[in-house]
Design a protein around this motif. Structure first.
Motif, PDB file in Angstrom:
ATOM      1  N   GLU A 352       0.810  -1.215   0.000  1.00  0.00           N
ATOM      2  CA  GLU A 352       0.000   0.000   0.000  1.00  0.00           C
ATOM      3  C   GLU A 352       0.847   1.270   0.000  1.00  0.00           C
ATOM      4  OE1 GLU A 352      -3.476   2.227   2.628  1.00  0.00           O
ATOM      5  OE2 GLU A 352      -2.750   0.251   3.211  1.00  0.00           O
ATOM      6  N   PRO A 353       1.888   1.390   0.851  1.00  0.00           N
ATOM      7  CA  PRO A 353       2.700   2.610   0.817  1.00  0.00           C
ATOM      8  C   PRO A 353       3.336   2.872  -0.546  1.00  0.00           C
ATOM      9  CG  PRO A 353       3.141   1.390   2.822  1.00  0.00           C
ATOM     10  CD  PRO A 353       2.292   0.511   1.961  1.00  0.00           C
ATOM     11  N   LEU A 354       3.849   1.828  -1.195  1.00  0.00           N
ATOM     12  CA  LEU A 354       4.467   2.022  -2.504  1.00  0.00           C
ATOM     13  C   LEU A 354       3.427   2.425  -3.550  1.00  0.00           C
ATOM     14  CD1 LEU A 354       7.069  -0.891  -2.631  1.00  0.00           C
ATOM     15  CD2 LEU A 354       7.519   1.549  -2.391  1.00  0.00           C
ATOM     16  N   THR A 355       2.226   1.875  -3.445  1.00  0.00           N
ATOM     17  CA  THR A 355       1.166   2.252  -4.385  1.00  0.00           C
ATOM     18  C   THR A 355       0.834   3.731  -4.267  1.00  0.00           C
ATOM     19  OG1 THR A 355       0.219   0.027  -4.356  1.00  0.00           O
ATOM     20  CG2 THR A 355      -1.222   1.817  -5.055  1.00  0.00           C
ATOM     21  N   VAL A 356       0.730   4.219  -3.023  1.00  0.00           N
ATOM     22  CA  VAL A 356       0.442   5.639  -2.804  1.00  0.00           C
ATOM     23  C   VAL A 356       1.565   6.510  -3.356  1.00  0.00           C
ATOM     24  CG1 VAL A 356       0.130   7.401  -1.025  1.00  0.00           C
ATOM     25  CG2 VAL A 356      -1.060   5.209  -0.843  1.00  0.00           C
ATOM     26  N   LEU A 357       2.807   6.119  -3.095  1.00  0.00           N
ATOM     27  CA  LEU A 357       3.936   6.894  -3.595  1.00  0.00           C
ATOM     28  C   LEU A 357       3.976   6.904  -5.121  1.00  0.00           C
ATOM     29  CD1 LEU A 357       6.746   5.841  -1.085  1.00  0.00           C
ATOM     30  CD2 LEU A 357       5.741   8.117  -1.338  1.00  0.00           C
ATOM     31  N   ARG A 358       3.657   5.776  -5.737  1.00  0.00           N
ATOM     32  CA  ARG A 358       3.639   5.737  -7.214  1.00  0.00           C
ATOM     33  C   ARG A 358       2.573   6.672  -7.767  1.00  0.00           C
ATOM     34  NH1 ARG A 358       3.616  -0.398  -6.622  1.00  0.00           N
ATOM     35  NH2 ARG A 358       5.841  -0.970  -6.577  1.00  0.00           N
ATOM     36  N   GLU A 359       1.392   6.676  -7.155  1.00  0.00           N
ATOM     37  CA  GLU A 359       0.326   7.569  -7.633  1.00  0.00           C
ATOM     38  C   GLU A 359       0.737   9.028  -7.483  1.00  0.00           C
ATOM     39  OE1 GLU A 359      -2.481   6.875  -9.221  1.00  0.00           O
ATOM     40  OE2 GLU A 359      -1.759   4.810  -9.269  1.00  0.00           O
ATOM     41  N   ARG A 360       1.386   9.365  -6.399  1.00  0.00           N
ATOM     42  CA  ARG A 360       1.857  10.733  -6.226  1.00  0.00           C
ATOM     43  C   ARG A 360       2.918  11.081  -7.258  1.00  0.00           C
ATOM     44  NH1 ARG A 360       4.325  11.235  -0.845  1.00  0.00           N
ATOM     45  NH2 ARG A 360       4.915  13.213  -1.783  1.00  0.00           N
ATOM     46  N   GLY A 361       3.809  10.099  -7.522  1.00  0.00           N
ATOM     47  CA  GLY A 361       4.862  10.357  -8.502  1.00  0.00           C
ATOM     48  C   GLY A 361       4.309  10.611  -9.891  1.00  0.00           C
ATOM     49  N   ARG A 362       3.187   9.954 -10.243  1.00  0.00           N
ATOM     50  CA  ARG A 362       2.603  10.144 -11.570  1.00  0.00           C
ATOM     51  C   ARG A 362       2.022  11.548 -11.741  1.00  0.00           C
ATOM     52  NH1 ARG A 362       0.457   4.811 -10.384  1.00  0.00           N
ATOM     53  NH2 ARG A 362       1.646   3.227 -11.542  1.00  0.00           N
ATOM     54  N   ARG A 363       1.717  12.235 -10.632  1.00  0.00           N
ATOM     55  CA  ARG A 363       1.116  13.561 -10.724  1.00  0.00           C
ATOM     56  C   ARG A 363       2.149  14.694 -10.653  1.00  0.00           C
ATOM     57  NH1 ARG A 363      -2.702  11.020  -7.175  1.00  0.00           N
ATOM     58  NH2 ARG A 363      -1.855  12.149  -5.371  1.00  0.00           N
ATOM     59  N   ILE A 364       3.408  14.330 -10.529  1.00  0.00           N
ATOM     60  CA  ILE A 364       4.455  15.357 -10.438  1.00  0.00           C
ATOM     61  C   ILE A 364       4.714  15.946 -11.833  1.00  0.00           C
ATOM     62  CG2 ILE A 364       6.941  15.651 -10.042  1.00  0.00           C
ATOM     63  CD1 ILE A 364       6.638  13.855  -7.625  1.00  0.00           C
ATOM     64  N   ALA A 365       5.005  17.233 -11.864  1.00  0.00           N
ATOM     65  CA  ALA A 365       5.178  17.951 -13.134  1.00  0.00           C
ATOM     66  C   ALA A 365       6.281  17.317 -13.983  1.00  0.00           C
ATOM     67  CB  ALA A 365       5.517  19.411 -12.863  1.00  0.00           C
ATOM     68  N   PRO A 366       6.073  17.242 -15.308  1.00  0.00           N
ATOM     69  CA  PRO A 366       7.082  16.630 -16.185  1.00  0.00           C
ATOM     70  C   PRO A 366       8.454  17.282 -16.070  1.00  0.00           C
ATOM     71  CG  PRO A 366       5.009  16.911 -17.356  1.00  0.00           C
ATOM     72  CD  PRO A 366       4.850  17.613 -16.050  1.00  0.00           C
ATOM     73  N   SER A 367       8.498  18.597 -15.851  1.00  0.00           N
ATOM     74  CA  SER A 367       9.802  19.262 -15.742  1.00  0.00           C
ATOM     75  C   SER A 367      10.587  18.739 -14.550  1.00  0.00           C
ATOM     76  CB  SER A 367       9.599  20.780 -15.615  1.00  0.00           C
ATOM     77  OG  SER A 367       8.815  21.081 -14.458  1.00  0.00           O
ATOM     78  N   LEU A 368       9.899  18.531 -13.425  1.00  0.00           N
ATOM     79  CA  LEU A 368      10.568  18.008 -12.238  1.00  0.00           C
ATOM     80  C   LEU A 368      10.940  16.546 -12.435  1.00  0.00           C
ATOM     81  CD1 LEU A 368      11.522  18.652  -9.398  1.00  0.00           C
ATOM     82  CD2 LEU A 368       9.255  18.093  -8.551  1.00  0.00           C
ATOM     83  N   LEU A 369      10.093  15.818 -13.129  1.00  0.00           N
ATOM     84  CA  LEU A 369      10.364  14.409 -13.424  1.00  0.00           C
ATOM     85  C   LEU A 369      11.652  14.274 -14.229  1.00  0.00           C
ATOM     86  CD1 LEU A 369       8.769  11.666 -12.978  1.00  0.00           C
ATOM     87  CD2 LEU A 369       8.087  11.902 -15.355  1.00  0.00           C
ATOM     88  N   ARG A 370      11.799  15.139 -15.251  1.00  0.00           N
ATOM     89  CA  ARG A 370      13.006  15.088 -16.084  1.00  0.00           C
ATOM     90  C   ARG A 370      14.242  15.461 -15.280  1.00  0.00           C
ATOM     91  NH1 ARG A 370       9.301  17.329 -19.848  1.00  0.00           N
ATOM     92  NH2 ARG A 370       9.994  19.439 -19.317  1.00  0.00           N
ATOM     93  N   ARG A 371      14.122  16.423 -14.384  1.00  0.00           N
ATOM     94  CA  ARG A 371      15.284  16.831 -13.593  1.00  0.00           C
ATOM     95  C   ARG A 371      15.743  15.714 -12.663  1.00  0.00           C
ATOM     96  NH1 ARG A 371      15.866  19.346  -8.806  1.00  0.00           N
ATOM     97  NH2 ARG A 371      13.686  19.983  -8.611  1.00  0.00           N
ATOM     98  N   HIS A 372      14.777  15.008 -12.040  1.00  0.00           N
ATOM     99  CA  HIS A 372      15.154  13.882 -11.179  1.00  0.00           C
ATOM    100  C   HIS A 372      15.800  12.763 -11.997  1.00  0.00           C
ATOM    101  CE1 HIS A 372      13.620  15.583  -7.596  1.00  0.00           C
ATOM    102  NE2 HIS A 372      12.327  15.409  -7.847  1.00  0.00           N
ATOM    103  N   ALA A 373      15.308  12.531 -13.212  1.00  0.00           N
ATOM    104  CA  ALA A 373      15.911  11.506 -14.070  1.00  0.00           C
ATOM    105  C   ALA A 373      17.347  11.886 -14.423  1.00  0.00           C
ATOM    106  CB  ALA A 373      15.074  11.327 -15.336  1.00  0.00           C
ATOM    107  N   THR A 374      17.586  13.158 -14.680  1.00  0.00           N
ATOM    108  CA  THR A 374      18.938  13.622 -14.983  1.00  0.00           C
ATOM    109  C   THR A 374      19.859  13.419 -13.783  1.00  0.00           C
ATOM    110  OG1 THR A 374      18.089  15.271 -16.533  1.00  0.00           O
ATOM    111  CG2 THR A 374      20.317  15.628 -15.670  1.00  0.00           C
TER     112      THR A 374
END
Length: 488
Positions: A352-374
Motif C-alpha cells: 500500500e505505501p508504494l502504491t500511494v507513492l507511485r500515484e503521487r509520482g505520476r502527478r508530479i510535473a514533467p519538468s521536475l520528473l526530467r530533472r530527477h531523471a537527470t
C-alpha cells in the motif's frame, strides 16, 4: 524395509562383539523407525551410556551421508527442550494447539523483550495471565522463578509449574537479568560513528522508525567484525525486536512475522555469551514497539513496518553469515529461514505505501520528473535506465521530491544512499533506494510532505539544504541480496 511392522534383531555393534546388547528396529510409520535396545549385555555387564545421545546423532549423520539421505544439521546442545510425548498427548486431550511448555516459552520470551528490570519482567508475566512463583534467598535476593498456565493442572489439580531454565537455557533468571543494563555502546565497536537516534517514540509508526535506525546500527556492528560477544548480543536483541514486532503487527503481516520470530529464536542463542551492554539500542527499540502498541498496518504505520522490515532482512542475513562462519549450522539455517519469512512480510507491508507513492509520482510535473531523471543518471549511470523502467520509478520520484520539499539536497542523498552499496543484483534497485532515502532524510513513510504535490522547480525549493558527504555511510548490501555481500 516394507511398510508396516518389521523387526530386525542382531548385535548392537558392528565389531563382532557377540555379547553386545540386543536391539530391534521397528518401523510403524512412513517417516521414522523406533530402535529398542536392552541395557544389559549378554555377559551381564552394562553398556557405556555416557553421551549416548550425541554419539547416536553422530552415527545418524554418517548414515545420512552413506545413503545420500537428507542431511540434518547437527545440534550443539543448547536448543530449547522439546515437549515430552506425555506433554504432547496431554495437550491433544485438552484440545491445545501446542503443549503448555511451548506456550509458556513464547510468553516468557515476549515478557523479556525490552524489559529494563526484573520487576518489569515479572509484572509482564503476571499481566500476560501466567501464574508466577519466585524463590528468594535468605539475603532477600531473588534466586529464580517458575511459571504456569492457570488451566494446566496435574493429577492433583495443581498448576504445573516450569522454571525458566526448563523452558530454554537463556530464560533462566540470571540470563534474563544479564540483559538489564544501560551502558552505551562505544562508537569504536561499530567501526564508525553511531547514527543519531530519534527521540523516544510514542506511537507505533515512530517506534518502527526508531527500530529501523537501531537495526541499521546493529548491522554495522556485525558488518565491521565486532567481538563475538558484542555480535552475539546484537543477534540476541534482534530476536527481541522480532518478538515485539510480531506482537504489534497488523493482521496481513502477523503470520509471517510470528514465523520469523519463531525461527529466529534458535538463531538468537549459541555458546557465545552475549554482552548485552552493547545491544541496548535494539533492546530499547523492542521496548518502544511493545509500548507503542499495535499498528493498524495502514498509512504511516504500514510504511514504518515496511521500512523496519527492509533493515531486518539485512540483519537476519548478516546473522546467518556470522553463524555460518563459526560453524553454527542450526543457527545459520534458522536465520536464513527467518529472512525468507521477513521478505514475505515485507511484500505485504510495502504494497500500500508504494502504491500511494507511485500515484503521487505520476502527478508530479514533467519538468521536475526530467530533472530527477537527470540527477539519477549522473549519480548512477550504470543502473539509471533499469531504475527508470521499473514500476517503482514514480515512487522514487515522489521520494526525491519530498526530500527537496523538506529542505534536503536530493542529489547528495542519492550519493549517500548509493555510496559503496551493492545495488546491481537487487530485485528492485529503485525500491531499495526509496526506503534508504526516506530513512536517511527522516521523511514520512506514507503521508505526503507539505507541498510535495506542487510543481516544484529549482527556484521553488527551500534555500537551506543539508549537504551529505558521500563517504559518511559504510557499505550496505542490497535489499534481498546474496549473503556473500556481508562477508567483506
Amino acid at each position: 524395509m516394507r511398510a508396516g511392522v518389521n523387526a530386525l534383531h542382531g548385535a548392537s555393534t558392528g565389531n563382532g562383539d557377540e555379547a553386545a546388547c540386543r536391539w530391534a528396529a521397528v518401523r510403524h510409520a512412513d517417516d521414522h523407525i523406533n530402535v529398542i535396545a536392552t541395557l544389559v549385555r549378554e555377559d551381564g555387564r552394562r553398556p557405556r551410556l555416557h553421551n549416548e545421545a550425541r554419539r547416536a546423532q553422530a552415527e545418524a549423520r554418517r548414515i545420512e551421508a552413506d545413503y545420500g539421505l537428507h542431511r540434518v544439521t547437527p545440534g550443539d546442545g543448547i536448543a530449547s527442550k522439546r515437549p515430552t510425548s506425555a506433554e504432547r498427548h496431554k495437550a491433544e486431550r485438552q484440545g491445545r494447539a501446542r503443549a503448555p511448555r511451548e506456550e509458556l516459552r513464547e510468553t516468557v520470551r515476549g515478557a523479556g523483550d525490552g524489559a529494563a528490570s526484573t520487576d518489569e519482567f515479572l509484572d509482564r508475566l503476571k499481566n500476560a495471565g501466567l501464574l508466577v512463583r519466585t524463590r528468594v534467598l535468605p539475603s532477600g535476593d531473588l534466586q529464580g522463578y517458575k511459571v504456569a498456565l492457570p488451566d494446566d493442572r496435574n493429577k492433583d489439580n495443581e498448576p504445573t509449574f516450569h522454571s525458566g531454565s526448563r523452558l530454554a537455557p537463556d530464560l533462566s533468571l540470571p540470563r534474563i537479568q544479564e540483559r538489564f543494563t544501560t551502558a552505551p555502546t562505544p562508537p569504536e565497536i561499530a567501526g564508525s560513528e553511531q547514527p543519531e537516534r530519534p527521540a523516544r517514540p510514542s506511537v507505533p509508526a515512530a517506534a518502527r522508525r526508531a527500530t529501523a535506525h537501531a537495526a541499521r546500527h546493529a548491522l554495522l556492528v556485525l558488518n565491521h567484525g565486532a567481538d563475538d560477544g558484542v555480535a552475539a548480543a546484537q543477534i540476541s536483541a534482534t530476536g527481541e525486536v522480532l518478538d515485539a514486532l510480531a506482537k504489534t503487527s497488523a493482521l496481513h503481516t502477523r503470520s509471517e512475522l510470528r514465523q520469523a520470530a519463531w525461527e529466529f529464536e534458535r538463531a538468537s542463542r549459541s555458546h557465545t555469551r552475549a554482552e548485552f551492554r552493547h545491544a541496548q539500542d535494539l533492546r530499547r527499540a523492542a521496548r518502544d514497539l511493545v509500548h507503542g502498541g499495535p499498528a493498524p498496518g495502514r498509512g504511516e504505520d504500514g510504511a514504518g513496518t515496511a521500512m523496519v522490515l527492509d533493515m531486518l532482512v539485512f540483519l537476519a542475513t548478516a546473522a546467518a553469515n556470522w553463524h555460518a562462519q563459526r560453524q553454527h549450522a542450526q543457527q545459520a539455517e534458522a536465520a536464513r529461514r527467518t529472512a525468507a519469512h521477513l521478505r514475505a512480510a515485507y511484500q505485504h507491508a510495502a504494497g500500500e505505501p508504494l502504491t500511494v507513492l507511485r500515484e503521487r509520482g505520476r502527478r508530479i510535473a514533467p519538468s521536475l520528473l526530467r530533472r530527477h531523471a537527470t540527477t539519477l543518471r549522473a549519480v548512477l549511470p550504470e543502473l539509471a535506465e533499469t531504475i527508470l523502467a521499473e514500476p517503482g520509478w514514480n515512487a522514487l520520484v515522489a521520494t526525491l521530491t519530498d526530500a527537496e520539499t523538506a529542505g534536503q539536497d536530493a542529489r547528495a542523498l542519492l550519493v549517500e544512499a548509493t555510496a559503496r552499496r551493492e545495488l546491481d543484483s537487487a530485485e528492485s534497485a529503485g525500491e531499495v533506494l526509496i526506503w534508504r532515502l526516506r530513512r536517511t532524510a527522516d521523511l514520512p513513510g506514507y503521508a505526503p510532505a507539505p507541498g510535495a504535490l506542487r510543481d516544484q522547480r529549482p527556484g521553488h525549493q527551500r534555500a537551506t539544504t543539508r549537504q551529505v558527504p558521500a563517504a559518511s555511510a559504510p557499505a550496505m548490501p542490497r535489499l534481498f541480496g546474496d549473503a556473500s555481500a556481508f562477508n567483506g
